[in-house]
Scaffold this motif. Structure first.
Motif, PDB file in Angstrom:
ATOM      1  N   SER A   1      -6.352  -1.135  11.012  1.00 41.76           N
ATOM      2  CA  SER A   1      -5.030  -1.059  11.661  1.00 41.76           C
ATOM      3  C   SER A   1      -3.902  -1.063  10.609  1.00 41.76           C
ATOM      4  O   SER A   1      -2.851  -0.458  10.815  1.00 41.76           O
ATOM      5  CB  SER A   1      -4.853  -2.200  12.651  1.00 41.76           C
ATOM      6  N   THR A   2      -4.133  -1.745   9.496  1.00 40.29           N
ATOM      7  CA  THR A   2      -3.107  -1.758   8.429  1.00 40.29           C
ATOM      8  C   THR A   2      -2.947  -0.354   7.864  1.00 40.29           C
ATOM      9  O   THR A   2      -1.833   0.130   7.653  1.00 40.29           O
ATOM     10  CB  THR A   2      -3.541  -2.732   7.295  1.00 40.29           C
ATOM     11  N   ILE A   3      -4.062   0.328   7.671  1.00 40.86           N
ATOM     12  CA  ILE A   3      -3.999   1.695   7.117  1.00 40.86           C
ATOM     13  C   ILE A   3      -3.341   2.642   8.128  1.00 40.86           C
ATOM     14  O   ILE A   3      -2.562   3.514   7.759  1.00 40.86           O
ATOM     15  CB  ILE A   3      -5.422   2.198   6.745  1.00 40.86           C
TER      16      ILE A   3
ATOM     17  N   LEU B   1      -6.188  12.779   1.155  1.00 41.89           N
ATOM     18  CA  LEU B   1      -6.410  11.341   0.968  1.00 41.89           C
ATOM     19  C   LEU B   1      -7.728  10.950   1.641  1.00 41.89           C
ATOM     20  O   LEU B   1      -8.169  11.619   2.580  1.00 41.89           O
ATOM     21  CB  LEU B   1      -5.273  10.545   1.617  1.00 41.89           C
ATOM     22  N   PRO B   2      -8.357   9.850   1.196  1.00 46.63           N
ATOM     23  CA  PRO B   2      -9.581   9.396   1.873  1.00 46.63           C
ATOM     24  C   PRO B   2      -9.284   9.099   3.351  1.00 46.63           C
ATOM     25  O   PRO B   2      -8.130   8.847   3.711  1.00 46.63           O
ATOM     26  CB  PRO B   2      -9.939   8.101   1.132  1.00 46.63           C
ATOM     27  N   SER B   3     -10.308   9.102   4.180  1.00 49.27           N
ATOM     28  CA  SER B   3     -10.098   8.820   5.612  1.00 49.27           C
ATOM     29  C   SER B   3      -9.607   7.380   5.772  1.00 49.27           C
ATOM     30  O   SER B   3      -9.755   6.554   4.863  1.00 49.27           O
ATOM     31  CB  SER B   3     -11.415   8.977   6.368  1.00 49.27           C
TER      32      SER B   3
ATOM     33  N   ILE C   1       0.847  -1.210   0.000  1.00 49.39           N
ATOM     34  CA  ILE C   1       0.000   0.000   0.000  1.00 49.39           C
ATOM     35  C   ILE C   1       0.877   1.253   0.000  1.00 49.39           C
ATOM     36  O   ILE C   1       0.625   2.203  -0.748  1.00 49.39           O
ATOM     37  CB  ILE C   1      -0.983  -0.002   1.205  1.00 49.39           C
ATOM     38  N   MET C   2       1.935   1.219   0.800  1.00 51.40           N
ATOM     39  CA  MET C   2       2.854   2.374   0.822  1.00 51.40           C
ATOM     40  C   MET C   2       3.431   2.618  -0.563  1.00 51.40           C
ATOM     41  O   MET C   2       3.519   3.749  -1.043  1.00 51.40           O
ATOM     42  CB  MET C   2       4.020   2.107   1.783  1.00 51.40           C
TER      43      MET C   2
ATOM     44  N   LEU D   1     -11.998   0.619   0.904  1.00 48.71           N
ATOM     45  CA  LEU D   1     -11.684   0.635  -0.525  1.00 48.71           C
ATOM     46  C   LEU D   1     -10.677  -0.462  -0.896  1.00 48.71           C
ATOM     47  O   LEU D   1     -10.786  -1.117  -1.932  1.00 48.71           O
ATOM     48  CB  LEU D   1     -11.063   1.992  -0.919  1.00 48.71           C
ATOM     49  N   ILE D   2      -9.679  -0.639  -0.007  1.00 49.48           N
ATOM     50  CA  ILE D   2      -8.616  -1.602  -0.324  1.00 49.48           C
ATOM     51  C   ILE D   2      -8.981  -3.010   0.144  1.00 49.48           C
ATOM     52  O   ILE D   2      -8.509  -4.000  -0.379  1.00 49.48           O
ATOM     53  CB  ILE D   2      -7.274  -1.134   0.313  1.00 49.48           C
TER      54      ILE D   2
END
Ligand SMILES: Cc1ncc(COP(=O)(O)O)c(C=O)c1O
Length: 473
Positions: A51-53, A36-38, A17-18, A45-46
Motif C-alpha cells: 500500500s505504501t508503494i 520501474l519494477p512492479s 521513497i518518492m 525490495l524496499i
C-alpha cells in the motif's frame, strides 16, 4: 539500481521513497521512459507494505514524474514539460482561505488617511509623480492608431514586443525571442491568465512567505491553494520548498526573485541554480515575476533572471508599471510557444481585449532617444532615497537593504504586530502595509521608500523612532 531507503524519524517513508526515485531520475540512474519494477517487487525490495508503494506511485503519477500504462507497467515520464499532465485534485485538502475582513478594513483605513496631506505615503506601490520619467508624445492622429492596429495579433502589438525584447536584452540580461513574448494588460493580467489557463480549482501553488501574492484575491476566487515557503536572505528556502512539493503535489512555483515585493530580497545566483534543479527534478514549472527587474541600483550586482538560466521551464512576467507608472498598464509574459498559445487563447475566451492605444504609447516611450538616460536617472534617484533612509535609520531597526526596487522590510522590535498597533502607526501618520497582509506573522512593515522625498523620509524615521520608544514598533 540501489533500492535501499534511508529511514528518518521525521519523514514518512512514502516521502523518502518518492525523494529517492526523483533523485535517481535527476542523477541519471533512472532514465526517461525506463520501466520501474512492479509494485509488488518494489515493496519487497524496499521492505514496505504494498500500500505504501501504491501511494508513492499515485503521487509521482499526479506530479507527472512517472507514467502508468495498462499492459506496459510503470515508467519514468519522458515528457519534458509537466503542464500537459491532467491534475489530480485532492478536494479534501482544498482550503477555502478567505481574506479576513480585518485586512479589507485596514486597507480602507489607509486609503482614507491618504487624503490627509501631512500623512507619509509609504503604502502605495507606485512611483511618485515627480519620479515618473516625462516623455513627450509624438504628434499623431486617430488614423495612426487604426494603422497600428494592423500590426497587432493575439500576442499584441509587434513593434512593442520588439521594443520590450530589446530593452531586456540590454546588458545581456535576458534574451527573449519576440515570438515567445505576449503583451498583457499589466503584470496583474499576466498572473491572472496563468491562473486561469494553467491551473484548476484545488491545485497547489508554492509561493514565498511573505509574498504580495497573498494580497491578491484572484487565487482564492479560482480555488487555488497557496503554500507559503519561508525565506532567508538568499530568497525562498529550498529545503522547505521540497517539503511542500512532497506534501501537496505542488503544480507551480511562483516567485518574484529580484527585489521582492514586499521584502526587497534578491535571490542569490547559487539559490537560483538550485531552485531550477529542484523544479526540474519534480517537473514543476517556475513562474518568475520580474516586475522590479529593471530597477537595480548597481547593474553589476544583479543575478541573471531564472528565465535566462532555464528558458524552457520558466514562464517570465514583466511590467512597465514600476518604471513609467501603472496607468499605461503594460506587462508581458514570455513562455514556450505551446504555453503562450494556451494563454492567448484563454485571453480570447475570457474576452479580455488589449487596446492598441497604451501599446502604441508605451512603444513611443521605449523608442524615445532619452529612454535609457531617463531610466538610469530614475534608478539613481530611488537609490539616493534608499541611501538617505538607511543613513538616518542607522542601527535603530533591523531592515534588509535592497539592491533595487522600491521596498524596505522593516522588522519591528515588538513580539507581535496587531491591528491595534497598526492603528497607532497610521494615527501617527505613517501609511504602510503590515507583514500579516503578506501572509507573514513576524512583525514587520513594508515601506515604499521610492515614494518619499527627503523631508518625508526624515519625518518617517523620526516617527518610527518615537513609536519605538512608546513600545508600538
Ligand atoms: C511583484 C509584482 N508583480 C506584479 C505586479 C502587477 O503589476 P502591474 O501594475 O503591471 O499590473 C505588481 C504590482 O505591484 C508587483 O509588485
Amino acid at each position: 539500481m540501489n533500492w535501499h531507503i534511508e529511514k528518518t524519524p521525521k519523514t514518512p517513508i512514502y516521502q523518502s521513497i518518492m525523494k529517492h526515485i526523483t533523485q535517481n531520475i535527476q542523477n541519471g540512474q533512472l532514465l526517461p521512459g525506463e520501466k520501474l519494477p512492479s509494485e509488488r517487487k518494489l515493496a519487497a525490495l524496499i521492505g514496505v507494505n504494498r500500500s505504501t508503494i501504491v501511494r508513492v506511485m499515485a503521487e509521482l503519477e499526479a506530479k507527472g514524474i512517472i507514467k502508468r500504462q495498462r499492459g506496459s507497467g510503470t515508467m519514468v515520464n519522458d515528457d519534458k514539460w509537466g503542464l500537459s499532465q491532467e491534475p489530480v485534485v485532492d478536494w479534501h485538502q482544498l482550503i477555502q482561505s478567505q481574506q479576513p475582513d480585518e485586512h479589507h478594513q485596514l486597507i480602507e483605513q489607509i486609503k482614507e488617511k491618504l487624503q490627509d496631506s501631512s500623512a507619509i505615503d509609504a503604502y502605495t506601490g507606485e512611483l511618485p509623480l515627480d519620479l515618473v520619467p516625462a516623455f513627450d508624445l509624438p504628434q499623431s492622429n486617430w488614423r495612426d492608431f487604426i494603422e497600428a492596429d494592423k500590426n497587432q495579433d493575439a500576442l499584441g502589438y509587434f513593434p512593442l514586443r520588439q521594443a520590450i525584447a530589446n530593452l531586456l536584452a540590454q546588458d545581456d540580461q535576458l534574451t527573449l525571442p519576440v515570438e515567445q513574448l505576449m503583451i498583457t494588460s499589466g503584470g496583474h493580467q499576466a498572473i491572472f491568465l496563468i491562473v486561469q489557463a494553467l491551473l484548476n480549482s484545488g491545485d497547489a501553488v508554492a509561493i514565498c512567505q511573505p509574498s504580495f501574492l497573498y494580497a491578491l484575491n484572484l487565487f482564492q476566487t479560482a480555488g487555488i491553494r497557496l503554500f507559503g515557503v519561508p525565506m532567508d536572505e538568499e530568497g525562498m528556502r529550498l529545503d522547505l520548498l521540497e517539503n511542500e512539493i512532497l506534501k501537496h503535489r505542488v503544480k507551480l512555483v511562483m516567485l518574484n526573485p529580484t527585489f521582492q515585493n514586499p521584502t526587497g530580497t534578491t535571490m542569490s545566483l547559487a539559490r537560483r541554480q538550485a531552485l531550477i534543479k529542484l523544479c526540474q527534478t519534480y517537473k514543476i514549472p517556475i513562474i518568475e515575476d520580474d516586475a522590479f527587474g529593471l530597477l537595480p541600483f548597481d547593474k553589476r550586482t544583479t543575478a541573471p533572471p531564472l528565465k535566462q538560466l532555464d528558458p524552457q521551464n520558466v514562464i517570465y512576467i514583466g511590467s512597465l508599471s514600476k518604471i513609467i507608472g501603472s496607468t499605461t498598464k503594460i506587462g508581458w509574459i514570455s513562455a514556450p510557444p505551446a504555453v503562450l498559445e494556451k494563454l492567448s487563447t484563454a485571453r480570447q475566451d475570457l474576452d479580455l481585449t488589449l487596446s492598441i492605444f497604451p501599446q502604441v504609447l508605451a512603444n513611443d516611450a521605449l523608442s524615445d532617444v532619452t529612454f535609457q538616460d531617463k531610466l538610469a536617472s530614475l534608478r539613481a534617484q530611488i537609490s539616493a532615497r534608499m541611501i538617505y533612509f538607511f543613513d538616518l535609520i542607522g542601527q535603530e531597526f533591523v531592515c534588509h537593504r535592497p539592491a533595487g526596487g522600491f521596498y524596505v522590510w522593516l522588522r519591528l522590535s515588538t513580539d507581535t504586530l496587531t491591528k491595534k498597533q497598526m492603528d497607532e502607526v497610521i494615527a501617527a501618520g505613517i501609511l504602510c502595509l503590515p507583514s500579516f497582509i503578506f501572509g507573514d506573522k513576524t512583525p514587520a512593515l513594508r515601506l515604499n521608500i521610492a515614494r518619499l522625498n527627503v523631508d518625508e523620509i526624515k519625518r518617517l524615521v523620526e516617527t518610527l523612532q518615537t513609536l519605538k520608544k512608546a513600545g508600538i514598533c
